[in-house]
Motif scaffolding. Structure first.
Motif, PDB file in Angstrom:
ATOM      1  N   MET A 142      22.213  59.107 -83.094  1.00  0.00           N
ATOM      2  CA  MET A 142      23.062  59.829 -82.144  1.00  0.00           C
ATOM      3  C   MET A 142      23.458  61.210 -82.681  1.00  0.00           C
ATOM      4  N   ALA A 143      23.513  61.354 -84.000  1.00  0.00           N
ATOM      5  CA  ALA A 143      23.833  62.674 -84.574  1.00  0.00           C
ATOM      6  C   ALA A 143      22.726  63.665 -84.234  1.00  0.00           C
ATOM      7  N   GLY A 144      21.470  63.221 -84.406  1.00  0.00           N
ATOM      8  CA  GLY A 144      20.345  64.098 -84.081  1.00  0.00           C
ATOM      9  C   GLY A 144      20.284  64.375 -82.591  1.00  0.00           C
ATOM     10  N   LEU A 206      10.871  62.358 -88.614  1.00  0.00           N
ATOM     11  CA  LEU A 206      10.550  60.918 -88.645  1.00  0.00           C
ATOM     12  C   LEU A 206      11.764  60.059 -88.980  1.00  0.00           C
ATOM     13  N   GLY A 207      12.869  60.676 -89.344  1.00  0.00           N
ATOM     14  CA  GLY A 207      14.066  59.920 -89.726  1.00  0.00           C
ATOM     15  C   GLY A 207      14.909  59.566 -88.514  1.00  0.00           C
ATOM     16  N   ARG A 208      16.064  58.957 -88.793  1.00  0.00           N
ATOM     17  CA  ARG A 208      16.959  58.539 -87.705  1.00  0.00           C
ATOM     18  C   ARG A 208      17.442  59.746 -86.891  1.00  0.00           C
ATOM     19  N   CYS A 209      18.033  60.733 -87.582  1.00  0.00           N
ATOM     20  CA  CYS A 209      18.555  61.910 -86.869  1.00  0.00           C
ATOM     21  C   CYS A 209      17.418  62.649 -86.171  1.00  0.00           C
ATOM     22  N   GLY A 210      16.297  62.807 -86.901  1.00  0.00           N
ATOM     23  CA  GLY A 210      15.154  63.549 -86.359  1.00  0.00           C
ATOM     24  C   GLY A 210      14.613  62.896 -85.096  1.00  0.00           C
ATOM     25  N   TRP A 230       8.364  68.311 -87.860  1.00  0.00           N
ATOM     26  CA  TRP A 230       7.956  68.385 -89.264  1.00  0.00           C
ATOM     27  C   TRP A 230       8.715  67.330 -90.065  1.00  0.00           C
ATOM     28  N   ASP A 231       8.037  66.813 -91.090  1.00  0.00           N
ATOM     29  CA  ASP A 231       8.709  65.905 -92.013  1.00  0.00           C
ATOM     30  C   ASP A 231       8.158  66.228 -93.412  1.00  0.00           C
ATOM     31  N   ILE A 232       8.258  65.301 -94.307  1.00  0.00           N
ATOM     32  CA  ILE A 232       7.957  65.546 -95.723  1.00  0.00           C
ATOM     33  C   ILE A 232       6.520  66.048 -95.957  1.00  0.00           C
ATOM     34  N   GLN A 233       5.559  65.577 -95.147  1.00  0.00           N
ATOM     35  CA  GLN A 233       4.165  66.010 -95.296  1.00  0.00           C
ATOM     36  C   GLN A 233       4.028  67.516 -95.108  1.00  0.00           C
ATOM     37  N   GLU A 234       4.685  68.012 -94.082  1.00  0.00           N
ATOM     38  CA  GLU A 234       4.539  69.427 -93.703  1.00  0.00           C
ATOM     39  C   GLU A 234       5.254  70.360 -94.679  1.00  0.00           C
ATOM     40  N   THR A 235       6.231  69.829 -95.435  1.00  0.00           N
ATOM     41  CA  THR A 235       6.997  70.730 -96.317  1.00  0.00           C
ATOM     42  C   THR A 235       6.601  70.572 -97.786  1.00  0.00           C
ATOM     43  N   LYS A 236       5.560  69.754 -98.043  1.00  0.00           N
ATOM     44  CA  LYS A 236       5.318  69.441 -99.467  1.00  0.00           C
ATOM     45  C   LYS A 236       4.887  70.662-100.298  1.00  0.00           C
ATOM     46  N   CYS A 253      17.282  67.939 -89.983  1.00  0.00           N
ATOM     47  CA  CYS A 253      17.704  66.525 -90.018  1.00  0.00           C
ATOM     48  C   CYS A 253      17.243  65.827 -91.284  1.00  0.00           C
ATOM     49  N   ILE A 254      16.975  66.565 -92.352  1.00  0.00           N
ATOM     50  CA  ILE A 254      16.421  65.883 -93.540  1.00  0.00           C
ATOM     51  C   ILE A 254      17.520  65.141 -94.303  1.00  0.00           C
ATOM     52  N   TYR A 255      17.089  64.147 -95.063  1.00  0.00           N
ATOM     53  CA  TYR A 255      18.004  63.521 -96.011  1.00  0.00           C
ATOM     54  C   TYR A 255      17.705  64.171 -97.363  1.00  0.00           C
ATOM     55  N   LEU A 256      18.643  64.968 -97.822  1.00  0.00           N
ATOM     56  CA  LEU A 256      18.438  65.737 -99.058  1.00  0.00           C
ATOM     57  C   LEU A 256      18.839  64.886-100.253  1.00  0.00           C
ATOM     58  N   ASP A 280      22.433  72.436 -88.127  1.00  0.00           N
ATOM     59  CA  ASP A 280      22.218  71.747 -89.401  1.00  0.00           C
ATOM     60  C   ASP A 280      22.874  70.371 -89.324  1.00  0.00           C
ATOM     61  N   VAL A 281      22.128  69.420 -88.779  1.00  0.00           N
ATOM     62  CA  VAL A 281      22.654  68.057 -88.638  1.00  0.00           C
ATOM     63  C   VAL A 281      22.915  67.474 -90.030  1.00  0.00           C
ATOM     64  N   SER A 282      22.043  67.793 -90.977  1.00  0.00           N
ATOM     65  CA  SER A 282      22.187  67.239 -92.336  1.00  0.00           C
ATOM     66  C   SER A 282      23.505  67.656 -92.979  1.00  0.00           C
ATOM     67  N   SER A 320      27.225  73.469 -87.578  1.00  0.00           N
ATOM     68  CA  SER A 320      27.179  72.521 -88.711  1.00  0.00           C
ATOM     69  C   SER A 320      28.356  71.547 -88.600  1.00  0.00           C
ATOM     70  N   ILE A 321      28.417  70.862 -87.483  1.00  0.00           N
ATOM     71  CA  ILE A 321      29.489  69.885 -87.240  1.00  0.00           C
ATOM     72  C   ILE A 321      29.127  68.578 -87.934  1.00  0.00           C
ATOM     73  N   ASP A 322      30.075  68.011 -88.691  1.00  0.00           N
ATOM     74  CA  ASP A 322      29.708  66.832 -89.497  1.00  0.00           C
ATOM     75  C   ASP A 322      30.041  65.499 -88.813  1.00  0.00           C
ATOM     76  N   HIS A 323      30.447  65.562 -87.538  1.00  0.00           N
ATOM     77  CA  HIS A 323      30.635  64.291 -86.799  1.00  0.00           C
ATOM     78  C   HIS A 323      30.084  64.424 -85.383  1.00  0.00           C
ATOM     79  N   LEU A 324      28.856  64.883 -85.336  1.00  0.00           N
ATOM     80  CA  LEU A 324      28.194  65.140 -84.052  1.00  0.00           C
ATOM     81  C   LEU A 324      28.169  63.943 -83.093  1.00  0.00           C
ATOM     82  N   PRO A 325      28.006  62.701 -83.600  1.00  0.00           N
ATOM     83  CA  PRO A 325      27.899  61.589 -82.651  1.00  0.00           C
ATOM     84  C   PRO A 325      29.119  61.446 -81.751  1.00  0.00           C
ATOM     85  N   THR A 326      30.223  62.063 -82.118  1.00  0.00           N
ATOM     86  CA  THR A 326      31.406  61.951 -81.278  1.00  0.00           C
ATOM     87  C   THR A 326      31.244  62.717 -79.959  1.00  0.00           C
TER      88      THR A 326
HETATM   89  N1  LIG Z   1      26.187  65.895 -88.781  1.00  0.00           N
HETATM   90  C1  LIG Z   1      26.421  64.623 -88.491  1.00  0.00           C
HETATM   91  O1  LIG Z   1      27.247  64.298 -87.647  1.00  0.00           O
HETATM   92  C2  LIG Z   1      25.641  63.539 -89.192  1.00  0.00           C
HETATM   93  C3  LIG Z   1      25.742  62.209 -88.760  1.00  0.00           C
HETATM   94  C4  LIG Z   1      24.924  61.237 -89.362  1.00  0.00           C
HETATM   95  C5  LIG Z   1      24.082  61.604 -90.419  1.00  0.00           C
HETATM   96  N2  LIG Z   1      24.057  62.908 -90.864  1.00  0.00           N
HETATM   97  C6  LIG Z   1      23.209  63.335 -91.984  1.00  0.00           C
HETATM   98  O2  LIG Z   1      21.880  63.535 -91.537  1.00  0.00           O
HETATM   99  C7  LIG Z   1      20.997  63.416 -92.652  1.00  0.00           C
HETATM  100  C8  LIG Z   1      19.785  62.587 -92.270  1.00  0.00           C
HETATM  101  O3  LIG Z   1      20.181  61.243 -92.018  1.00  0.00           O
HETATM  102  P1  LIG Z   1      19.152  60.150 -91.461  1.00  0.00           P
HETATM  103  O4  LIG Z   1      19.940  58.915 -91.254  1.00  0.00           O
HETATM  104  O5  LIG Z   1      18.365  60.708 -90.320  1.00  0.00           O
HETATM  105  O6  LIG Z   1      18.193  59.992 -92.720  1.00  0.00           O
HETATM  106  P2  LIG Z   1      16.754  59.311 -92.718  1.00  0.00           P
HETATM  107  O7  LIG Z   1      16.532  58.895 -94.125  1.00  0.00           O
HETATM  108  O8  LIG Z   1      16.616  58.316 -91.609  1.00  0.00           O
HETATM  109  O9  LIG Z   1      15.747  60.520 -92.360  1.00  0.00           O
HETATM  110  C9  LIG Z   1      15.574  61.649 -93.164  1.00  0.00           C
HETATM  111  C10 LIG Z   1      14.185  62.229 -92.917  1.00  0.00           C
HETATM  112  O10 LIG Z   1      14.107  63.447 -93.664  1.00  0.00           O
HETATM  113  C11 LIG Z   1      12.797  63.526 -94.205  1.00  0.00           C
HETATM  114  N3  LIG Z   1      12.816  64.466 -95.319  1.00  0.00           N
HETATM  115  C12 LIG Z   1      13.446  64.308 -96.524  1.00  0.00           C
HETATM  116  N4  LIG Z   1      13.207  65.390 -97.301  1.00  0.00           N
HETATM  117  C13 LIG Z   1      12.445  66.236 -96.551  1.00  0.00           C
HETATM  118  C14 LIG Z   1      11.886  67.503 -96.813  1.00  0.00           C
HETATM  119  N5  LIG Z   1      12.056  68.128 -97.983  1.00  0.00           N
HETATM  120  N6  LIG Z   1      11.139  68.086 -95.846  1.00  0.00           N
HETATM  121  C15 LIG Z   1      10.969  67.474 -94.649  1.00  0.00           C
HETATM  122  N7  LIG Z   1      11.463  66.268 -94.348  1.00  0.00           N
HETATM  123  C16 LIG Z   1      12.198  65.649 -95.294  1.00  0.00           C
HETATM  124  C17 LIG Z   1      12.494  62.088 -94.593  1.00  0.00           C
HETATM  125  O11 LIG Z   1      11.093  61.906 -94.793  1.00  0.00           O
HETATM  126  C18 LIG Z   1      13.041  61.329 -93.395  1.00  0.00           C
HETATM  127  O12 LIG Z   1      12.069  61.173 -92.383  1.00  0.00           O
HETATM  128  C19 LIG Z   1      21.837  62.819 -93.782  1.00  0.00           C
HETATM  129  O13 LIG Z   1      22.168  63.856 -94.664  1.00  0.00           O
HETATM  130  C20 LIG Z   1      23.068  62.313 -93.077  1.00  0.00           C
HETATM  131  O14 LIG Z   1      24.214  62.322 -93.929  1.00  0.00           O
HETATM  132  C21 LIG Z   1      24.803  63.866 -90.246  1.00  0.00           C
END
Ligand SMILES: NC(=O)c1ccc[n+]([C@@H]2O[C@H](COP(=O)([O-])OP(=O)(O)OC[C@H]3O[C@@H](n4cnc5c(N)ncnc54)[C@H](O)[C@@H]3O)[C@@H](O)[C@H]2O)c1
Length: 372
Positions: A142-144, A206-210, A230-236, A253-256, A280-282, A320-326
């Motif tokens: 929901m954040a994404g 490919l992640g939850r937010c993405g 784009w995900d990890i493959q495209e940024t390697k 939406c990456i998990y750093l 910047d969801v992350s 860069s809101i840190d509680h977007l799902p609200t």
């Molecule tokens: N702003 C908000 O309200 C909010 C709410 C929930 C989560 N978040 C944050 O969102 C971020 C992502 O959470 P998630 O649950 O989607 O994580 P997740 O692990 O499900 O997905 C992260 C994705 O990022 C990719 N990734 C990691 N490093 C990468 C890189 N260098 N290049 C490209 N892709 C890369 C991973 O392969 C993965 O597909 C977390 O930091 C989390 O804290 C923010």
């Protein structure tokens, strides 16, 4: 041997401004009650669910923020965001919430020391992991979803109301209301943009937010070819990446979890670009390894964007809101609470639950680290 006593959950009222979500919904509360749990609900005018919805399923209602004085010692205090006060008072209960203090965030030691002083415990919702290390419940999707909605809307605003500041955001009653609104705005903005829809790049697609961000873009009517995933493959090969500034909208939406080269640099944004909004969801805003080192503050529902300085006069803003799902409190709470339910039910036999044991172990480790 007698069966373990059914747990008592005390749903506290949230106090963070604009926080309308709940960790327990009336529907999950009902399932827990049916399983023998006791559930007390603090009245809240802020929560998306009416107090009466909880009362109707059988939860007694109590005064807002009465947990501190009235909750019995063995009650689990269940919430989402920060505790209301930030003083030094000891905390006696076991709290289930997003404590935001296990990654050395600002004030982490102070909060842990309050729990230590009161012999309380934190079972942090962010660190409830299954046997594969996967979170049992998360708001990411929901954040994404909401992050893409805001980013698209800011882009529309830039086209429709050129030069005017983007105003405060308000939560939507449901997902369809948000999608309908977004479709209308996109049609209006596209009309002012030569009937061209924006391109949106989702990093970490490919992640939850993405996944949530891509789904929203689709549901709002952005053509598939305009959604760049784009995900990890495209940024390697390592950034910075020109493709980001060649898109209209960028949703990160990456998990750093490690230091990576920046995705964008000031040089890149000073050059030619289409990019005018970053969401910047992350939100690794204060992380020294933030791959978007062009802004420094978290924005809020009241003031959702900040401008990014650039010698290129074409606008560029960051959200860069840190509680977007609200933005969608009902669906966010429903999704999260349903995912959390099996773990909540496992509180009945907490000693046999790897998820809860893992959470308790982590709390003890973090507490020890705070004293080192
Ligand atoms: N702003 C908000 O309200 C909010 C709410 C929930 C989560 N978040 C944050 O969102 C971020 C992502 O959470 P998630 O649950 O989607 O994580 P997740 O692990 O499900 O997905 C992260 C994705 O990022 C990719 N990734 C990691 N490093 C990468 C890189 N260098 N290049 C490209 N892709 C890369 C991973 O392969 C993965 O597909 C977390 O930091 C989390 O804290 C923010």
């Amino acid at each position: 041997m007698s069966a373990p006593q059914a747990p008592h959950l005390w749903l506290r009222a949230e106090t963070k401004p604009m926080e309308h979500r709940a960790a327990l919904t009336p529907s999950t509360a009902k399932t827990l009650l049916d399983a023998g749990f006791k559930i007390t609900v603090e009245r809240s005018s802020q929560r998306i669910f009416d107090d009466e919805e909880y009362a109707k399923v059988g939860c007694p209602l109590v005064k807002t923020l009465s947990w501190k004085t009235d909750a019995p010692a063995d009650a689990y205090i269940v919430g989402l965001k920060e505790l209301p006060e930030n003083d030094n008072s000891p905390l006696h209960h076991t709290h289930i919430f997003f404590a935001h203090c296990f990654k050395n965030q600002g004030g982490w030691k102070e909060l842990l020391h309050r729990f230590d002083a009161g012999k309380g415990t934190i079972l942090d919702l962010e660190f409830l992991n299954d046997s594969n290390g996967r979170r049992v419940a998360a708001f990411g999707y929901m954040a994404g979803f909401a992050g893409a909605a805001v980013a698209i809307d800011v882009w529309c605003h830039q086209k429709i109301n050129k030069g005017k500041t983007y105003g405060a955001l308000k939560p939507y009653p449901n997902e369809n209301a948000l999608i309908d609104f977004s479709k209308k705005r996109l049609a209006e903005a596209a009309a002012k943009n030569g009937n061209v829809y924006p391109t949106i790049m989702v990093m970490g697609a490919l992640g939850r937010c993405g996944t949530g961000a891509c789904d929203f873009a689709r549901k709002a009517g952005i053509p598939e070819k305009n959604i760049i995933k784009w995900d990890i493959q495209e940024t390697k090969a390592g950034g910075p990446f020109r493709e980001i500034v060649e898109s209209d909208i960028f949703v990160n939406c990456i998990y750093l979890n490690t230091k990576i080269p920046p995705f964008i640099t000031r040089q890149l944004i000073d050059g030619p670009r289409k990019l005018s909004i970053i969401c910047d969801v992350s939100c690794d805003t204060t992380n020294p390894n933030n791959p978007l080192p062009v802004y420094t503050i978290n924005t809020t529902f009241d003031k959702p964007t900040v401008p990014v300085e650039s010698s290129n006069p074409y606008p560029l803003e960051v959200c860069s809101i840190d509680h977007l799902p609200t933005l969608l409190p009902r669906e966010s709470s429903d999704m999260f609470s349903k995912d959390l339910l099996p773990t909540m039910l496992a509180l009945k036999n907490r000693k046999d639950s790897p998820v809860w044991n893992g959470a308790e172990k982590l709390y003890k480790e973090k507490l020890a680290a705070s004293k080192a």
